[in-house]
Scaffold this motif. Structure first.
Motif, PDB file in Angstrom:
ATOM      1  N   TRP A 260       3.202   9.633  -2.007  1.00  0.00           N
ATOM      2  CA  TRP A 260       3.749  10.237  -3.221  1.00  0.00           C
ATOM      3  C   TRP A 260       4.801  11.296  -2.883  1.00  0.00           C
ATOM      4  O   TRP A 260       5.851  11.376  -3.534  1.00  0.00           O
ATOM      5  CB  TRP A 260       2.618  10.842  -4.037  1.00  0.00           C
ATOM      6  CG  TRP A 260       3.079  11.492  -5.311  1.00  0.00           C
ATOM      7  CD1 TRP A 260       3.098  12.820  -5.611  1.00  0.00           C
ATOM      8  CD2 TRP A 260       3.605  10.826  -6.465  1.00  0.00           C
ATOM      9  NE1 TRP A 260       3.591  13.033  -6.868  1.00  0.00           N
ATOM     10  CE2 TRP A 260       3.914  11.826  -7.421  1.00  0.00           C
ATOM     11  CE3 TRP A 260       3.832   9.491  -6.788  1.00  0.00           C
ATOM     12  CZ2 TRP A 260       4.444  11.525  -8.669  1.00  0.00           C
ATOM     13  CZ3 TRP A 260       4.362   9.183  -8.031  1.00  0.00           C
ATOM     14  CH2 TRP A 260       4.661  10.192  -8.959  1.00  0.00           C
TER      15      TRP A 260
ATOM     16  N   LEU B  70       5.669  -2.378  -3.849  1.00  0.00           N
ATOM     17  CA  LEU B  70       4.329  -2.770  -4.275  1.00  0.00           C
ATOM     18  C   LEU B  70       3.907  -4.155  -3.774  1.00  0.00           C
ATOM     19  O   LEU B  70       2.764  -4.324  -3.326  1.00  0.00           O
ATOM     20  CB  LEU B  70       4.232  -2.699  -5.805  1.00  0.00           C
ATOM     21  CG  LEU B  70       2.839  -2.888  -6.400  1.00  0.00           C
ATOM     22  CD1 LEU B  70       1.858  -1.865  -5.831  1.00  0.00           C
ATOM     23  CD2 LEU B  70       2.888  -2.785  -7.927  1.00  0.00           C
TER      24      LEU B  70
ATOM     25  N   ASP C 206      10.533   3.617  -2.260  1.00  0.00           N
ATOM     26  CA  ASP C 206      10.466   3.164  -3.650  1.00  0.00           C
ATOM     27  C   ASP C 206       9.086   2.539  -3.862  1.00  0.00           C
ATOM     28  O   ASP C 206       8.851   1.407  -3.446  1.00  0.00           O
ATOM     29  CB  ASP C 206      11.587   2.155  -3.927  1.00  0.00           C
ATOM     30  CG  ASP C 206      11.524   1.562  -5.332  1.00  0.00           C
ATOM     31  OD1 ASP C 206      10.713   2.049  -6.144  1.00  0.00           O
ATOM     32  OD2 ASP C 206      12.277   0.608  -5.603  1.00  0.00           O
ATOM     33  N   LEU C 207       8.176   3.283  -4.489  1.00  0.00           N
ATOM     34  CA  LEU C 207       6.801   2.808  -4.622  1.00  0.00           C
ATOM     35  C   LEU C 207       6.732   1.497  -5.392  1.00  0.00           C
ATOM     36  O   LEU C 207       6.009   0.573  -4.998  1.00  0.00           O
ATOM     37  CB  LEU C 207       5.945   3.874  -5.320  1.00  0.00           C
ATOM     38  CG  LEU C 207       5.802   5.223  -4.599  1.00  0.00           C
ATOM     39  CD1 LEU C 207       4.851   6.130  -5.374  1.00  0.00           C
ATOM     40  CD2 LEU C 207       5.306   5.031  -3.178  1.00  0.00           C
ATOM     41  N   ARG C 208       7.482   1.384  -6.479  1.00  0.00           N
ATOM     42  CA  ARG C 208       7.431   0.165  -7.280  1.00  0.00           C
ATOM     43  C   ARG C 208       8.029  -1.010  -6.509  1.00  0.00           C
ATOM     44  O   ARG C 208       7.486  -2.117  -6.512  1.00  0.00           O
ATOM     45  CB  ARG C 208       8.182   0.369  -8.597  1.00  0.00           C
ATOM     46  CG  ARG C 208       8.135  -0.837  -9.517  1.00  0.00           C
ATOM     47  CD  ARG C 208       8.786  -0.533 -10.870  1.00  0.00           C
ATOM     48  NE  ARG C 208       8.053   0.507 -11.583  1.00  0.00           N
ATOM     49  CZ  ARG C 208       8.423   0.983 -12.756  1.00  0.00           C
ATOM     50  NH1 ARG C 208       9.526   0.528 -13.347  1.00  0.00           N
ATOM     51  NH2 ARG C 208       7.710   1.917 -13.355  1.00  0.00           N
ATOM     52  N   GLY C 209       9.145  -0.767  -5.821  1.00  0.00           N
ATOM     53  CA  GLY C 209       9.792  -1.844  -5.081  1.00  0.00           C
ATOM     54  C   GLY C 209       8.970  -2.346  -3.909  1.00  0.00           C
ATOM     55  O   GLY C 209       9.064  -3.514  -3.525  1.00  0.00           O
TER      56      GLY C 209
END
Length: 261
Positions: free
Chosen positions: A64, A78, A73-76
């Motif tokens: 985080w 995933l 990029d956490l979403r990218g």
């Protein structure tokens, strides 16, 4: 197992804090947390399961923090994290049928090789380099394989992921560190679910150490972002060598047994 005294929990909290700091920068936190739990009288299986719980706090906090500062990029990422989690879940579930002695025998040699790679390769810095394999291939092969290893055994996973991100994906060392922690979070989740299912998690210990991990990871990730490659690279080399030495120091280490040392 008997109820742990408050002072033991405080010492385990401190072990988690130190491990979280080191792990957020160079990996290898398990080198501190697992021996600490074993010394506290926690059985090996419960130590492994509880280690996954407390590691979630450290890897999650570091991920985080790195993401907030634009390093991952956490979403990218995933989908890659999900493959790590799946691999780790399978590894934890199949741990009893994996030839563990083979893994334990060659792990110190692999860690020393990683230390030599990062120690003597001159152009490793914060700038991305040429990618050897595509991101899709990396996500579908290397990542689940390391997740599987993390579920089966674990030590050195962060170092191996760092090596993959730098040598195969072409990431700069700070970016590799940030992505390693997020993938570590995924593999921790996958293995943790399995260990919870078999009742191998001591929640009080895991949450106490997790609080330390959270604080340590926050401090460590901020320190890494401030110092960059000049601190990550030498610490990664040091942690890899230290873990290799610790593993080789065990008289029951399979390589020593095979060589009669």
């Amino acid at each position: 197992m008997p109820d742990l005294a408050l002072q033991i929990l405080l010492l385990l909290f401190l072990a988690g804090l130190i491990a979280g700091f080191i792990d957020a920068i160079a990996g290898g936190g398990g080198m501190i947390t697992i021996p600490a739990m074993l010394l506290a009288g926690i059985p090996p299986l419960q130590a492994l399961g509880t280690n996954k719980l407390q590691s979630l706090f450290g890897s999650g906090a570091a991920s985080w923090t790195y993401a907030r500062h634009g390093h991952v990029d956490l979403r990218g990422q995933l989908p890659m994290v999900l493959t790590a989690a799946l691999g780790a879940g399978l590894g934890a579930a199949l741990a009893t049928v994996i030839p563990g002695d083979v893994l334990k025998a060659f792990l110190p040699l692999l860690l020393l090789a990683i230390a030599l790679y990062f120690g003597f390769k001159p152009n490793i810095g914060d700038v991305d380099q040429h990618r050897v394999i595509s991101e899709r291939t990396f996500a579908m092969t290397f990542v689940p394989a390391l997740g599987f290893y993390d579920g089966v055994f674990g030590p050195g996973t962060g170092s191996f992921l760092m090596l993959g991100f730098v040598a195969l994906a072409g990431y700069g060392i700070l970016k590799a560190t940030a992505h390693t922690k997020f993938l570590n979070f995924g593999s921790n989740v996958g293995a943790f679910v399995v260990f919870v299912g078999v009742g191998a998690v001591i929640w009080k210990v895991g949450l106490a150490m997790g609080a330390g991990q959270f604080i340590g990871a926050q401090l460590g990730s901020r320190f890494a972002m401030k110092q960059g490659a000049k601190v990550i690279k030498p610490l990664l080399v040091t942690v890899s060598i230290a873990l290799a030495i610790r593993l080789l120091a065990d008289p029951q280490q399979p390589l020593r047994v095979w060589l009669g040392l």
